[in-house]
Every structure is written in structure tokens, then in C-alpha cells.
Design a protein around this motif. Sequence first.
Motif, PDB file in Angstrom:
ATOM      1  N   ASP A 151      94.004  38.573 -41.653  1.00  0.00           N
ATOM      2  CA  ASP A 151      94.770  39.070 -40.403  1.00  0.00           C
ATOM      3  C   ASP A 151      96.060  38.162 -39.981  1.00  0.00           C
ATOM      4  OD1 ASP A 151      93.344  41.590 -41.021  1.00  0.00           O
ATOM      5  OD2 ASP A 151      91.883  40.540 -39.652  1.00  0.00           O
ATOM      6  N   ARG A 152      96.896  38.958 -39.284  1.00  0.00           N
ATOM      7  CA  ARG A 152      98.199  38.104 -39.254  1.00  0.00           C
ATOM      8  C   ARG A 152      98.270  38.375 -37.537  1.00  0.00           C
ATOM      9  NH1 ARG A 152     101.080  35.835 -42.701  1.00  0.00           N
ATOM     10  NH2 ARG A 152     103.029  34.906 -42.140  1.00  0.00           N
ATOM     11  N   LEU A 153      98.543  37.119 -36.912  1.00  0.00           N
ATOM     12  CA  LEU A 153      98.962  37.480 -35.141  1.00  0.00           C
ATOM     13  C   LEU A 153     100.322  36.534 -34.853  1.00  0.00           C
ATOM     14  CD1 LEU A 153      94.915  37.705 -34.367  1.00  0.00           C
ATOM     15  CD2 LEU A 153      96.843  39.545 -34.526  1.00  0.00           C
ATOM     16  N   SER A 154     100.408  36.220 -33.858  1.00  0.00           N
ATOM     17  CA  SER A 154     101.135  35.104 -32.908  1.00  0.00           C
ATOM     18  C   SER A 154     100.219  34.228 -32.803  1.00  0.00           C
ATOM     19  CB  SER A 154     102.033  35.867 -31.997  1.00  0.00           C
ATOM     20  OG  SER A 154     100.900  36.075 -31.143  1.00  0.00           O
ATOM     21  N   LEU A 155     100.546  33.756 -32.554  1.00  0.00           N
ATOM     22  CA  LEU A 155     100.268  31.854 -32.418  1.00  0.00           C
ATOM     23  C   LEU A 155      99.398  32.267 -31.399  1.00  0.00           C
ATOM     24  CD1 LEU A 155      99.209  29.387 -33.065  1.00  0.00           C
ATOM     25  CD2 LEU A 155     101.958  27.860 -32.416  1.00  0.00           C
ATOM     26  N   ASP A 156      99.382  32.631 -30.026  1.00  0.00           N
ATOM     27  CA  ASP A 156      98.993  32.241 -28.950  1.00  0.00           C
ATOM     28  C   ASP A 156      97.838  33.400 -29.759  1.00  0.00           C
ATOM     29  OD1 ASP A 156     100.646  30.543 -27.878  1.00  0.00           O
ATOM     30  OD2 ASP A 156     101.744  31.946 -26.247  1.00  0.00           O
ATOM     31  N   ASP A 157      97.899  34.775 -29.827  1.00  0.00           N
ATOM     32  CA  ASP A 157      96.842  35.876 -29.781  1.00  0.00           C
ATOM     33  C   ASP A 157      95.518  35.453 -30.856  1.00  0.00           C
ATOM     34  OD1 ASP A 157      98.155  37.348 -28.309  1.00  0.00           O
ATOM     35  OD2 ASP A 157      98.665  38.859 -29.654  1.00  0.00           O
ATOM     36  N   LEU A 158      96.244  34.264 -32.117  1.00  0.00           N
ATOM     37  CA  LEU A 158      95.665  33.496 -33.224  1.00  0.00           C
ATOM     38  C   LEU A 158      94.430  32.557 -32.333  1.00  0.00           C
ATOM     39  CD1 LEU A 158      95.655  32.043 -36.659  1.00  0.00           C
ATOM     40  CD2 LEU A 158      95.133  30.911 -35.098  1.00  0.00           C
ATOM     41  N   LEU A 159      94.804  31.765 -31.486  1.00  0.00           N
ATOM     42  CA  LEU A 159      94.178  30.835 -30.825  1.00  0.00           C
ATOM     43  C   LEU A 159      93.734  31.327 -29.364  1.00  0.00           C
ATOM     44  CD1 LEU A 159      97.256  28.542 -29.409  1.00  0.00           C
ATOM     45  CD2 LEU A 159      95.833  27.996 -31.547  1.00  0.00           C
ATOM     46  N   ARG A 160      94.056  32.618 -29.307  1.00  0.00           N
ATOM     47  CA  ARG A 160      92.674  33.398 -27.741  1.00  0.00           C
ATOM     48  C   ARG A 160      91.295  33.583 -29.123  1.00  0.00           C
ATOM     49  NH1 ARG A 160      97.331  34.811 -25.488  1.00  0.00           N
ATOM     50  NH2 ARG A 160      96.886  36.974 -26.626  1.00  0.00           N
ATOM     51  N   HIS A 161      91.893  34.225 -30.475  1.00  0.00           N
ATOM     52  CA  HIS A 161      90.836  34.727 -30.927  1.00  0.00           C
ATOM     53  C   HIS A 161      89.399  34.032 -31.976  1.00  0.00           C
ATOM     54  CE1 HIS A 161      93.244  37.884 -30.087  1.00  0.00           C
ATOM     55  NE2 HIS A 161      91.750  38.520 -29.151  1.00  0.00           N
ATOM     56  N   SER A 162      90.608  32.712 -32.429  1.00  0.00           N
ATOM     57  CA  SER A 162      89.447  31.558 -33.126  1.00  0.00           C
ATOM     58  C   SER A 162      88.679  31.244 -32.793  1.00  0.00           C
ATOM     59  CB  SER A 162      90.887  31.078 -34.239  1.00  0.00           C
ATOM     60  OG  SER A 162      91.850  32.186 -34.636  1.00  0.00           O
ATOM     61  N   ASP A 163      87.194  30.597 -33.320  1.00  0.00           N
ATOM     62  CA  ASP A 163      86.191  29.699 -33.624  1.00  0.00           C
ATOM     63  C   ASP A 163      86.781  28.737 -33.868  1.00  0.00           C
ATOM     64  OD1 ASP A 163      84.777  31.876 -32.111  1.00  0.00           O
ATOM     65  OD2 ASP A 163      84.453  33.121 -33.605  1.00  0.00           O
ATOM     66  N   ARG A 183      94.656  27.783 -24.183  1.00  0.00           N
ATOM     67  CA  ARG A 183      94.799  29.153 -24.628  1.00  0.00           C
ATOM     68  C   ARG A 183      93.267  29.165 -26.024  1.00  0.00           C
ATOM     69  NH1 ARG A 183      98.480  32.758 -23.461  1.00  0.00           N
ATOM     70  NH2 ARG A 183     100.512  31.909 -22.517  1.00  0.00           N
ATOM     71  N   LEU A 184      93.041  27.900 -26.110  1.00  0.00           N
ATOM     72  CA  LEU A 184      92.080  28.123 -27.506  1.00  0.00           C
ATOM     73  C   LEU A 184      91.052  28.428 -26.410  1.00  0.00           C
ATOM     74  CD1 LEU A 184      92.521  24.037 -29.195  1.00  0.00           C
ATOM     75  CD2 LEU A 184      93.000  26.524 -30.568  1.00  0.00           C
ATOM     76  N   LYS A 185      89.391  29.204 -27.177  1.00  0.00           N
ATOM     77  CA  LYS A 185      88.580  29.674 -27.349  1.00  0.00           C
ATOM     78  C   LYS A 185      87.951  28.650 -26.531  1.00  0.00           C
ATOM     79  CE  LYS A 185      85.876  33.223 -28.945  1.00  0.00           C
ATOM     80  NZ  LYS A 185      85.402  33.709 -29.724  1.00  0.00           N
ATOM     81  N   ARG A 186      87.092  29.102 -25.408  1.00  0.00           N
ATOM     82  CA  ARG A 186      85.771  27.255 -25.290  1.00  0.00           C
ATOM     83  C   ARG A 186      85.245  27.888 -25.939  1.00  0.00           C
ATOM     84  NH1 ARG A 186      84.399  25.251 -19.991  1.00  0.00           N
ATOM     85  NH2 ARG A 186      86.414  26.717 -19.558  1.00  0.00           N
ATOM     86  N   GLY A 187      84.785  26.342 -26.275  1.00  0.00           N
ATOM     87  CA  GLY A 187      84.092  25.888 -27.560  1.00  0.00           C
ATOM     88  C   GLY A 187      84.421  26.383 -28.577  1.00  0.00           C
ATOM     89  N   ALA A 188      85.778  26.730 -29.339  1.00  0.00           N
ATOM     90  CA  ALA A 188      86.466  26.296 -30.333  1.00  0.00           C
ATOM     91  C   ALA A 188      86.543  24.863 -30.978  1.00  0.00           C
ATOM     92  CB  ALA A 188      87.443  26.670 -30.168  1.00  0.00           C
ATOM     93  N   PHE A 189      86.397  24.984 -31.947  1.00  0.00           N
ATOM     94  CA  PHE A 189      86.546  23.872 -33.262  1.00  0.00           C
ATOM     95  C   PHE A 189      88.049  23.568 -33.415  1.00  0.00           C
ATOM     96  CE2 PHE A 189      82.549  24.555 -32.746  1.00  0.00           C
ATOM     97  CZ  PHE A 189      82.161  23.790 -33.029  1.00  0.00           C
ATOM     98  N   LEU A 190      88.688  22.260 -33.546  1.00  0.00           N
ATOM     99  CA  LEU A 190      90.072  22.560 -34.164  1.00  0.00           C
ATOM    100  C   LEU A 190      89.896  21.034 -35.658  1.00  0.00           C
ATOM    101  CD1 LEU A 190      92.352  22.757 -33.721  1.00  0.00           C
ATOM    102  CD2 LEU A 190      93.061  20.555 -31.715  1.00  0.00           C
ATOM    103  N   VAL A 191      90.489  21.462 -36.619  1.00  0.00           N
ATOM    104  CA  VAL A 191      90.200  20.754 -37.469  1.00  0.00           C
ATOM    105  C   VAL A 191      92.259  20.267 -38.021  1.00  0.00           C
ATOM    106  CG1 VAL A 191      90.091  20.608 -40.171  1.00  0.00           C
ATOM    107  CG2 VAL A 191      88.402  22.027 -37.984  1.00  0.00           C
ATOM    108  N   ASN A 192      92.851  19.377 -38.545  1.00  0.00           N
ATOM    109  CA  ASN A 192      93.715  19.038 -38.764  1.00  0.00           C
ATOM    110  C   ASN A 192      93.743  18.376 -39.727  1.00  0.00           C
ATOM    111  OD1 ASN A 192      96.456  18.467 -38.601  1.00  0.00           O
ATOM    112  ND2 ASN A 192      96.870  17.093 -37.176  1.00  0.00           N
TER     113      ASN A 192
END
Length: 343
Positions: free
Chosen positions: A207-219, A242-251
Motif C-alpha cells: 500500500d502506497r502512502l506519503s512519507l508522513d502518513d507512512l511514518l504515522r501508521h507504521s510500527d 511523526r513516528l508512532k510511539r513505540g515504533a522501531f526504526l531499521v536502517n
Amino acid sequence: MSSSGPTRAAVFRTRASAPFSRAVPTTGITVYGCEQDEALLFREMAPRFGVTPTITEEAVSEADIGLAAGNRCISVGHKTRVTRATLTALSRAGVKYLSTRSVGCDHIDVSGAESVGISVGNVEYSPDSVADYTLMMMLMAVRHAKATLRRTDTHDYRLSGIRGKELRDLTVGVVGTGRIGTAVIDRLRGFGCRVLAYDNRTESSADRLSLDDLLRHSDVVTLHTPLTAETRHLLDRRRIERLKRGAFLVNTGRGPLIDTEALLPALESGRLGGAALDVLDGEEGIFYTDCRNKPIDNHSLLRLQELPNVFISPHTAYYTDHALRDTVRNSIINCLDFESGNT
């Protein structure tokens, strides 16, 4: 890895012993920043392509220009910056083509190369190497692997505070859907999680989203976009908030995609669940070196490594047998294609 001292690393000149299948004339290539495992592959493959490689562990620099004498093509690694001054010296020595043994070219002054008449080419290698590693890091993050291993290393086998999450219950946002990002999406299907994607490409099974929307909805958010002037600090303070509280970031892409100074307080405060970083802004001169007995001049790295919810590895996601063979082979082919006018 290249050394910074005055001692010259070993230089190997391997003569071709078999003609290239396309019957091109013998071609000379100077291979800079070549470590032992790469050197073995260049010696194995070069004769099959009718190539005479000059191989050195030294990174390309103005001091090493003489090693390129007589060769129009050179191959460089991704671990050292190639400056305009070095490119100017290479051009004066007759170099016309530079093949970097990496997907990204952000370590090369590409506009500087163009200005002195040097073409720059990158390579493709197995996207599975980075995609597999990305999934491993993702799983380690959501299962609190670092904290768990730290405990067991000290014979603390309690479970309090290390209860993990299952990917099927999470939404994963993939930023960048090129070959590697697409391979990550393919793997995520098997876990049954919802997958979101952000990219300027028109095709994706997610599912394609804007970057800000992706950050808001992703765990979980995983980064696979190239590093450019536009994507440097793509995740800045505003977007990290904008990242969800409790989200994880992988780079596993490039370190400067994230503003580390903005990421640190989000991790230290516990607002983010954790991070798994194979690349880091300012990693140059630290990753790929033995720093056990010397100070590390990167305070952000030291702060990140102290956190139990941050896993760091030294830019190694790409480093597999298969990907390394792809890299060496395609660097040779790039040079041959340039010589034959196919680029």
C-alpha cells in the motif's frame, strides 16, 4: 581496507591467462582499496574477461595515481571518499572511467568527475544480501535481542521487560522500493504483516502512502532509499516526531538518511521502541577498522551503543559470498563495457 600511514600496501599485478569470451583485447584495470577477499576474486575472474588488474589495498588518492598509469579504467571501494582533487589527478593520468564497487555513489564527487572527463558507474549485486539482513535486524529489534543477549551473557535469565512482538501483528513501512526494498517487501509477505511503501516509483505490491502518513501508521520503518541531497536527513526531527510511539526504526541504506542527533532523544526517552542500524552518519574512519585500543570520535555512536534498545552493526548487510562475487564481476564488466563503448 586502506591504511592512512606512509607504508605502501602490497600491489599485485595479475596477467590474464585466458581470453574473454567476447574476444575483446586485453584491458588494464587498477583496483583500489581492494581487500584480500576481493583480491582473490579479481585474480580468479579477471583472466576470464581478458583483463590485467593492478590490485592495491591502498585507497585511491593523489599519492597513488601512478598505479593507474596506462589504464583508462579504475575500480574503487565504497569505504573512502573520492575527492575532486583526486579525480583531477586521475584525469591527468589518463583515467576516463571509474567503477565503484557499490550501489551508491555518494562517496564520489560525481559532478567533479564529470567536469574532468571521468565517467562514473556503480554496480548491482544480489539484493538478497541486504534484504535478508534487514529482516534479521527487524526481528532482533521487535524481540529485544540486544537486551536479551546482554542479560544471558551475565547469566541473568529473567524475562521481565523483554516480551517481544510478532511481525504479523505489525505494520511495516518500507521507504524506497528499488531492488532491495522490493526484496524486503517480498520477504515480509511470508510474515503476514501489513506493508506500506513510500517511493516515487509507480509499481509496488505494498500500500502506497506519503512519507508522513507512512511514518504515522507504521510500527516498523525500514529505509532503502538512495542517499542524495534531497534524502539527506530524510528523517529529521520533524519526521522522527511523526513516528508512532513505540515504533522501531531499521536502517540498512545510508547513515545520513537519519538525523542521528534528532533520533537520540526519541530513543533515550523511550518514545521509540528501538532502532537497528547497520549504517550511521559519521561512520567513516570507524567502521571497518579495529578501534579496540583507540578512542572513537563519534559521540552519537557511543550514546547509541549504550542503549539497550539499539542494535548497531558495521555496514555489513551487503557482505555475503554471493554479493561479493556479483560486485567484483560487475565492476570488471562495467570497465569492459566502457572500453567497448557500451555505456
